[in-house]
Scaffold this active site. Structure first.
Site, PDB file in Angstrom:
ATOM      1  N   ALA A   1      -5.004   2.903  -3.336  1.00 35.08           N
ATOM      2  CA  ALA A   1      -6.275   3.497  -3.756  1.00 35.08           C
ATOM      3  C   ALA A   1      -6.071   4.867  -4.390  1.00 35.08           C
ATOM      4  O   ALA A   1      -6.987   5.438  -4.969  1.00 35.08           O
ATOM      5  CB  ALA A   1      -7.189   3.635  -2.539  1.00 35.08           C
TER       6      ALA A   1
ATOM      7  N   ASP B   1       0.873  -1.160   0.000  1.00 35.25           N
ATOM      8  CA  ASP B   1       0.000   0.000   0.000  1.00 35.25           C
ATOM      9  C   ASP B   1       0.926   1.231   0.000  1.00 35.25           C
ATOM     10  O   ASP B   1       2.128   1.101   0.262  1.00 35.25           O
ATOM     11  CB  ASP B   1      -0.850  -0.055   1.283  1.00 35.25           C
ATOM     12  CG  ASP B   1      -1.711   1.163   1.459  1.00 35.25           C
ATOM     13  OD1 ASP B   1      -2.403   1.550   0.521  1.00 35.25           O
ATOM     14  OD2 ASP B   1      -1.668   1.757   2.565  1.00 35.25           O
ATOM     15  N   LEU B   2       0.410   2.407  -0.305  1.00 33.89           N
ATOM     16  CA  LEU B   2       1.291   3.587  -0.373  1.00 33.89           C
ATOM     17  C   LEU B   2       1.168   4.459   0.884  1.00 33.89           C
ATOM     18  O   LEU B   2       2.081   4.537   1.706  1.00 33.89           O
ATOM     19  CB  LEU B   2       0.957   4.405  -1.630  1.00 33.89           C
ATOM     20  CG  LEU B   2       1.785   5.666  -1.831  1.00 33.89           C
ATOM     21  CD1 LEU B   2       3.259   5.349  -2.024  1.00 33.89           C
ATOM     22  CD2 LEU B   2       1.266   6.450  -3.050  1.00 33.89           C
TER      23      LEU B   2
ATOM     24  N   THR C   1       1.184  10.309   3.532  1.00 32.30           N
ATOM     25  CA  THR C   1       0.478  11.385   2.827  1.00 32.30           C
ATOM     26  C   THR C   1      -0.835  11.736   3.537  1.00 32.30           C
ATOM     27  O   THR C   1      -1.463  12.727   3.191  1.00 32.30           O
ATOM     28  CB  THR C   1       0.203  10.998   1.352  1.00 32.30           C
ATOM     29  OG1 THR C   1      -0.061   9.604   1.290  1.00 32.30           O
ATOM     30  CG2 THR C   1       1.389  11.322   0.465  1.00 32.30           C
TER      31      THR C   1
HETATM   32  P1  B16 Z   1      -6.186  10.237  -4.068  1.00 30.43           P
HETATM   33  P2  B16 Z   1      -3.537   4.248  -0.029  1.00 30.43           P
HETATM   34  C1  B16 Z   1      -5.301   6.238  -0.153  1.00 30.43           C
HETATM   35  O1  B16 Z   1      -4.002   5.765  -0.343  1.00 30.43           O
HETATM   36  C2  B16 Z   1      -5.361   7.130   1.081  1.00 30.43           C
HETATM   37  O2  B16 Z   1      -5.098   6.364   2.240  1.00 30.43           O
HETATM   38  C3  B16 Z   1      -6.737   7.736   1.195  1.00 30.43           C
HETATM   39  O3  B16 Z   1      -6.801   8.585   2.325  1.00 30.43           O
HETATM   40  C4  B16 Z   1      -7.046   8.524  -0.084  1.00 30.43           C
HETATM   41  O4  B16 Z   1      -8.357   9.063  -0.020  1.00 30.43           O
HETATM   42  C5  B16 Z   1      -6.923   7.582  -1.282  1.00 30.43           C
HETATM   43  O5  B16 Z   1      -5.616   7.019  -1.314  1.00 30.43           O
HETATM   44  C6  B16 Z   1      -7.188   8.277  -2.598  1.00 30.43           C
HETATM   45  O6  B16 Z   1      -6.172   9.204  -2.850  1.00 30.43           O
HETATM   46  O7  B16 Z   1      -7.107  11.348  -3.728  1.00 30.43           O
HETATM   47  O8  B16 Z   1      -4.735  10.643  -4.168  1.00 30.43           O
HETATM   48  O9  B16 Z   1      -6.634   9.469  -5.299  1.00 30.43           O
HETATM   49  O10 B16 Z   1      -3.477   4.125   1.462  1.00 30.43           O
HETATM   50  O11 B16 Z   1      -4.506   3.297  -0.679  1.00 30.43           O
HETATM   51  O12 B16 Z   1      -2.171   4.222  -0.669  1.00 30.43           O
HETATM   52 MG    MG Z   2      -2.831   3.164   3.350  1.00 36.01          MG
END
Ligand code: B16
Ligand code: MG
Length: 218
Positions: free
Chosen positions: A116, A10-11, A18
Site C-alpha cells: 500500500a 507485502d512490504l 517500517t
Molecule cells: P506510505 P504495506 C503500508 O505498507 C503500511 O503498513 C501502512 O502503515 C502505511 O500507511 C501504508 O503502507 C502507506 O504508506 O505513506 O509510505 O504511502 O504494509 O502495505 O507494505
Molecule cells: Mg504490511
C-alpha cells in the site's frame, strides 16, 4: 499464462519493519494536534493507505480540520517518515527474508511486491532489494486500498500468473482479506488470532522452512 507458483510480498511488516517509523511520524503529528497516539493506535494503521491513516488518526483525537490542512499534514508526516527511510540499510531486512528470496531464486520462482506504500520503491532501493523483484505494485498503482484485491490482482497480471497460483505473504488483516478475495493462497505473518483467515500463519518470516516451501511448491 505460466502454470507454476509465484509469490507476492507485502512490504511493511513482511520485508522490513517500517511501522516503527510510521509510528514516530504519526505520533509527532498527533502531539502537534494536541493528543496522544499510542503503539496500540498504530496497529490500526498497518496496511492502511496514508490518506486513510490520517482519517483514523484524526478520529482518535476527535479532531476536525479542513481539506487544505489535511493535505499539509500528509506532506509533513511523509517528509518526517522519509527522514527515517533515507537512513535505512540492508540490516533492516527482517530475519528469514533473505533466505526465502535466495530459495525462490534457486527454484526460479518469481516474486512481486504488493504494498500500500507509495514509498515502496525507495524503501526497496534503500535496503538493496529493488532489483530482485520481477514486478512492483505499490500505493501509486492502485485505486482501491486493501482489503480490495486490486493490488494483488495487478501483481499477478504483471507476473503473468493466474491468481490461484499466487502465494501472498501479508501481516495485516486487510491484506489477508485482499489475498483471499483475489483467490490466492495467503501466508499470514503475525498472530493466529488476528490473521485467522490466512491459509497458514507464522510468527515471523523464519517460518518459511525448506520443508514448508517444498510442501507448498509440490
Ligand atoms: P506510505 P504495506 C503500508 O505498507 C503500511 O503498513 C501502512 O502503515 C502505511 O500507511 C501504508 O503502507 C502507506 O504508506 O505513506 O509510505 O504511502 O504494509 O502495505 O507494505
Ligand atoms: Mg504490511
Amino acid at each position: 499464462m505460466k502454470k507454476e507458483i509465484a509469490f507476492i510480498f507485502d512490504l511493511d511488516g513482511v520485508i522490513v519493519d517500517t511501522a516503527k517509523y510510521h509510528f514516530l511520524a504519526w505520533r509527532n503529528l498527533a502531539k502537534e494536534l494536541g493528543f496522544e497516539f499510542t503503539q496500540e493506535h498504530n496497529e490500526l494503521l498497518k496496511g492502511v493507505s496514508r490518506v486513510k491513516s490520517l482519517e483514523i488518526l484524526l478520529g482518535i483525537g476527535n479532531v476536525e480540520i479542513s481539506e487544505e490542512e489535511k493535505q499539509k499534514y500528509l506532506i509533513q508526516k511523509n517528509e518526517e517518515y522519509l527522514g527515517f527511510v533515507n537512513k535505512m540499510t540492508a540490516e533492516e531486512i527482517l530475519p528469514g527474508v533473505s533466505n526465502l528470496l535466495d530459495y525462490l531464486d534457486s527454484k526460479n520462482i518469481i516474486y512481486a511486491l504488493g504494498s500500500a506504500s507509495k514509498n515502496a520503491p525507495l524503501i526497496l532501493e534503500k535496503v538493496g532489494l529493488y532489483n530482485r523483484f520481477a514486478a512492483l505494485v505499490d500505493g501509486n498503482d492502485v485505486s482501491k486500498a486493501k482489503p480490495d484485491p486490486e493490488v494483488f490482482l495487478i501483481g499477478a497480471k504483471k507476473l503473468q500468473m493466474k491468481p490461484e497460483n499466487c502465494v501472498v505473504v501479508e501481516d495485516a488483516i486487510a491484506g489477508v482479506e485482499a489475498a483471499k478475495l483475489a483467490n490466492m493462497t495467503c501466508v499470514g505473518i503475525g498472530s493466529k488470532e488476528v490473521l485467522g483467515k490466512a491459509d497458514f500463519v507464522f510468527d515471523d518470516m523464519t517460518g518459511f522452512t525448506t520443508e514448508f516451501l517444498n510442501k507448498l511448491i509440490n
